[in-house]
Design a protein around this motif. Structure first.
Motif, PDB file in Angstrom:
ATOM      1  N   UNK A 156      32.178   2.545  74.466  1.00  0.00           N
ATOM      2  CA  UNK A 156      33.534   2.333  74.290  1.00  0.00           C
ATOM      3  C   UNK A 156      33.750   1.828  72.930  1.00  0.00           C
ATOM      4  N   UNK A 157      34.832   2.212  72.465  1.00  0.00           N
ATOM      5  CA  UNK A 157      35.141   1.768  70.868  1.00  0.00           C
ATOM      6  C   UNK A 157      35.116   0.270  70.565  1.00  0.00           C
ATOM      7  N   UNK A 158      35.303  -0.417  71.318  1.00  0.00           N
ATOM      8  CA  UNK A 158      35.380  -1.616  70.910  1.00  0.00           C
ATOM      9  C   UNK A 158      33.969  -2.430  71.038  1.00  0.00           C
ATOM     10  N   UNK A 159      32.969  -1.621  71.516  1.00  0.00           N
ATOM     11  CA  UNK A 159      31.707  -2.147  71.650  1.00  0.00           C
ATOM     12  C   UNK A 159      30.618  -1.596  71.231  1.00  0.00           C
ATOM     13  N   UNK A 160      31.042  -0.028  70.875  1.00  0.00           N
ATOM     14  CA  UNK A 160      29.841   0.754  70.151  1.00  0.00           C
ATOM     15  C   UNK A 160      29.313   0.477  69.034  1.00  0.00           C
ATOM     16  N   UNK A 161      28.252   1.094  69.024  1.00  0.00           N
ATOM     17  CA  UNK A 161      27.213   0.637  67.516  1.00  0.00           C
ATOM     18  C   UNK A 161      26.859   1.807  66.977  1.00  0.00           C
ATOM     19  N   UNK A 162      27.016   2.109  65.876  1.00  0.00           N
ATOM     20  CA  UNK A 162      26.203   3.419  65.164  1.00  0.00           C
ATOM     21  C   UNK A 162      24.584   3.288  65.219  1.00  0.00           C
ATOM     22  N   UNK A 163      24.089   4.458  65.496  1.00  0.00           N
ATOM     23  CA  UNK A 163      22.647   4.350  65.580  1.00  0.00           C
ATOM     24  C   UNK A 163      21.763   4.322  64.240  1.00  0.00           C
ATOM     25  N   UNK A 178      43.611   3.093  79.133  1.00  0.00           N
ATOM     26  CA  UNK A 178      43.546   3.737  77.824  1.00  0.00           C
ATOM     27  C   UNK A 178      42.213   3.603  77.112  1.00  0.00           C
ATOM     28  N   UNK A 179      41.019   3.713  77.841  1.00  0.00           N
ATOM     29  CA  UNK A 179      39.741   3.668  77.151  1.00  0.00           C
ATOM     30  C   UNK A 179      39.505   4.737  76.156  1.00  0.00           C
ATOM     31  N   UNK A 180      38.831   4.149  74.947  1.00  0.00           N
ATOM     32  CA  UNK A 180      38.462   5.406  73.871  1.00  0.00           C
ATOM     33  C   UNK A 180      36.781   5.108  73.752  1.00  0.00           C
ATOM     34  N   UNK A 181      36.149   6.392  73.924  1.00  0.00           N
ATOM     35  CA  UNK A 181      34.932   6.302  73.641  1.00  0.00           C
ATOM     36  C   UNK A 181      34.369   6.844  72.473  1.00  0.00           C
ATOM     37  N   UNK A 182      33.176   6.405  71.809  1.00  0.00           N
ATOM     38  CA  UNK A 182      32.703   6.830  70.678  1.00  0.00           C
ATOM     39  C   UNK A 182      31.481   7.561  70.893  1.00  0.00           C
ATOM     40  N   UNK A 183      31.230   8.765  70.039  1.00  0.00           N
ATOM     41  CA  UNK A 183      30.035   9.497  69.941  1.00  0.00           C
ATOM     42  C   UNK A 183      29.630   9.745  68.704  1.00  0.00           C
ATOM     43  N   UNK A 184      28.242  10.211  68.676  1.00  0.00           N
ATOM     44  CA  UNK A 184      27.674  10.415  67.330  1.00  0.00           C
ATOM     45  C   UNK A 184      26.726  11.500  67.373  1.00  0.00           C
ATOM     46  N   UNK A 185      26.902  12.462  66.242  1.00  0.00           N
ATOM     47  CA  UNK A 185      26.011  13.291  66.157  1.00  0.00           C
ATOM     48  C   UNK A 185      24.584  12.881  65.965  1.00  0.00           C
ATOM     49  N   UNK A 186      23.572  12.858  66.401  1.00  0.00           N
ATOM     50  CA  UNK A 186      22.160  12.412  66.040  1.00  0.00           C
ATOM     51  C   UNK A 186      21.309  13.424  66.543  1.00  0.00           C
ATOM     52  N   UNK A 187      20.191  13.798  65.641  1.00  0.00           N
ATOM     53  CA  UNK A 187      19.314  14.738  65.802  1.00  0.00           C
ATOM     54  C   UNK A 187      19.845  16.017  66.335  1.00  0.00           C
ATOM     55  N   UNK A 208      32.145  11.382  78.931  1.00  0.00           N
ATOM     56  CA  UNK A 208      30.981  12.261  78.931  1.00  0.00           C
ATOM     57  C   UNK A 208      29.816  11.768  79.579  1.00  0.00           C
ATOM     58  N   UNK A 209      29.391  12.225  80.837  1.00  0.00           N
ATOM     59  CA  UNK A 209      28.332  11.548  81.222  1.00  0.00           C
ATOM     60  C   UNK A 209      26.865  11.884  80.646  1.00  0.00           C
ATOM     61  N   UNK A 210      26.879  11.989  79.310  1.00  0.00           N
ATOM     62  CA  UNK A 210      25.560  12.188  78.679  1.00  0.00           C
ATOM     63  C   UNK A 210      24.468  11.155  78.823  1.00  0.00           C
ATOM     64  N   UNK A 211      23.355  11.523  79.593  1.00  0.00           N
ATOM     65  CA  UNK A 211      22.130  10.917  80.066  1.00  0.00           C
ATOM     66  C   UNK A 211      22.557   9.737  81.257  1.00  0.00           C
ATOM     67  N   UNK A 212      23.594  10.263  82.047  1.00  0.00           N
ATOM     68  CA  UNK A 212      23.746   9.324  83.195  1.00  0.00           C
ATOM     69  C   UNK A 212      22.586   9.222  84.270  1.00  0.00           C
ATOM     70  N   UNK A 218      22.459  16.684  68.081  1.00  0.00           N
ATOM     71  CA  UNK A 218      23.269  16.680  69.309  1.00  0.00           C
ATOM     72  C   UNK A 218      24.242  15.681  69.368  1.00  0.00           C
ATOM     73  N   UNK A 219      25.189  15.594  70.480  1.00  0.00           N
ATOM     74  CA  UNK A 219      25.942  14.759  70.502  1.00  0.00           C
ATOM     75  C   UNK A 219      25.468  13.456  71.633  1.00  0.00           C
ATOM     76  N   UNK A 220      25.858  12.297  71.066  1.00  0.00           N
ATOM     77  CA  UNK A 220      25.414  11.101  71.697  1.00  0.00           C
ATOM     78  C   UNK A 220      26.553  10.160  72.136  1.00  0.00           C
ATOM     79  N   UNK A 221      26.448   9.654  73.402  1.00  0.00           N
ATOM     80  CA  UNK A 221      27.617   8.792  73.619  1.00  0.00           C
ATOM     81  C   UNK A 221      27.176   7.333  73.209  1.00  0.00           C
ATOM     82  N   UNK A 222      27.930   6.587  72.444  1.00  0.00           N
ATOM     83  CA  UNK A 222      27.851   5.356  72.074  1.00  0.00           C
ATOM     84  C   UNK A 222      28.298   4.074  72.865  1.00  0.00           C
TER      85      UNK A 222
END
Length: 389
Positions: free
Chosen positions: A382-389, A365-374, A286-290, A376-380
């Motif tokens: 790919x799962x192998x690299x993402x970090x929680x805010x 087969x990429x998997x992407x991680x998103x987090x609810x922050x403030x 999902x191109x959040x903030x692209x 809203x949904x935010x893209x963090x």
């Protein structure tokens, strides 16, 4: 994704027989003479409780076809919508209509796994190519279907990716996995459960009925287990209620779910305070903030067309429809020819680079991680690299 509703085997067999009987009429197209219009179907839940997951890929598919038709090609495409409401029972007669009456030459969808399982044999016997932008049940690729494809990773990729991300991000000593009884929900939860077990994390499992609204029994089990992380396999309608009830009972463990819950209505259902910090995984980009490149261009076009930002599976719906567009551009106007083109295609898609294995699975087969922050949904990432805010 997938919703499971029982389809009587005899009815499915009869539907398949009807398709075979009408197979000669299902191959509309044939020549590329001027003025020809070919019909591409789109099937999914467009008005039901999980329509928020399906309308975005429908919009993406429509955008791709509208852009193509705007070039005034000799062979135009018409997107015909079939609102299954995610029900396998409704999907079967709809696909009969699509093949036998409407004469579609291809299908974007079905959106969910349960309906995909029900109509897959009928599409196969009718020799109608399909490309799903969102059905993720692993078993769909194990049927030997030659006319079936999907552009997203399956739950055998998604479930472990959720568990592995939580292990890396939260170092849990105990996990709790929950699902309702829908086919997609159970498959995703089982995959996450097995991954926790394989990585040495103590884990418990519970399940409730899809139609239930009071999850107090499950909540009590979670409280007693006192896990560090919770993974729910299912859709946002149930996930929002479950998350609210968990938080209302004092459970503070990190809550995670998959693509079926990746929608702002999860936040609305749970309430913003309860949803804050929830982790969502998805084989969708999902191109959040692209701010540049193909994702920025897609975001601008999508927003201009629909007055809203792209959401879950918007880019995948666009890419799935683009495969049909490219097949027709290359001179393929019969279902068999279109299927052969798609099966061997390589597309530099908006969501990812797309090509298919012989069983219709995507090679990426990429998997992407998103987090609810403030709220809203935010893209963090790919799962192998993402970090929680």
């Amino acid at each position: 994704m997938g919703r499971k509703r029982t389809v009587v085997a005899a009815a499915a067999m009869l539907a398949g027989a009807l398709v075979l009987a009408a197979c000669g009429g299902a191959t509309s197209g044939g020549s590329s003479s001027g003025g020809q219009t070919l019909k591409i179907g789109f099937m999914g839940d467009l008005t039901g409780e999980n329509s928020g997951i399906v309308i975005p890929p429908r919009n993406g598919a429509k955008l791709a076809i509208d852009e193509y038709n705007a070039t005034n090609p000799a062979v135009k495409l018409q997107l015909v919508e079939y609102d299954s409401q995610g029900s396998a029972d409704q999907a079967v007669p709809l696909i009969q209509q699509a093949i036998n009456t409407d004469k579609i030459v291809g299908l974007v969808g079905p959106a969910f796994s349960g309906e995909s399982k029900a109509v897959g044999p009928i599409l196969e016997q009718g020799k109608i190519p399909s490309v799903s932008a969102s059905a993720t049940n692993p078993g769909l690729a194990q049927n030997g279907w030659k006319y079936w494809h999907r552009v997203v990773a399956n739950d055998n990729d998604q479930g472990p990716a959720i568990a592995d991300f939580l292990i890396r991000a939260k170092a849990p000593t105990k996990a709790f996995v929950i699902s309702d009884d829908q086919e997609y929900s159970v498959g995703l939860a089982d995959a996450a459960f097995k991954e926790f077990q394989s990585k040495g994390v103590a884990v418990e499992r519970d399940q409730f009925a899809q139609a239930a609204s009071d999850y107090s029994s499950t909540v009590a089990k979670v409280k007693a287990a006192a896990p560090n992380v919770i993974v729910y396999g299912g859709y946002y309608a149930q996930a929002g209620r479950l998350l609210k009830q968990l938080r209302d009972s004092g459970v503070t463990a990190t809550f995670a779910s998959g693509d079926g819950s990746l929608d702002p209505q999860l936040i609305a259902g749970a309430g913003a305070p309860a949803a804050e910090g929830a982790v969502l995984a998805c084989p969708c980009n999902i191109p959040f903030g692209a701010t540049e490149g193909a994702l920025k261009q897609f975001t601008d076009k999508y927003k201009a067309a629909y007055n809203t930002n792209p959401a879950i599976y918007s880019t995948e719906g666009y890419d799935a429809a683009t495969l049909f567009v490219d097949a027709v551009k290359a001179g393929n106007t019969t279902p068999d020819a279109i299927n052969s083109y798609i099966s061997g295609a390589t597309l530099d898609g908006v969501s990812k680079k797309i090509s298919f294995k012989p069983n219709g699975e995507p090679n990426v087969n990429a998997i992407f991680i998103y987090e609810v922050k403030n709220g809203a949904l935010n893209l963090l990432g790919q799962s192998t690299e993402a970090k929680l805010g």
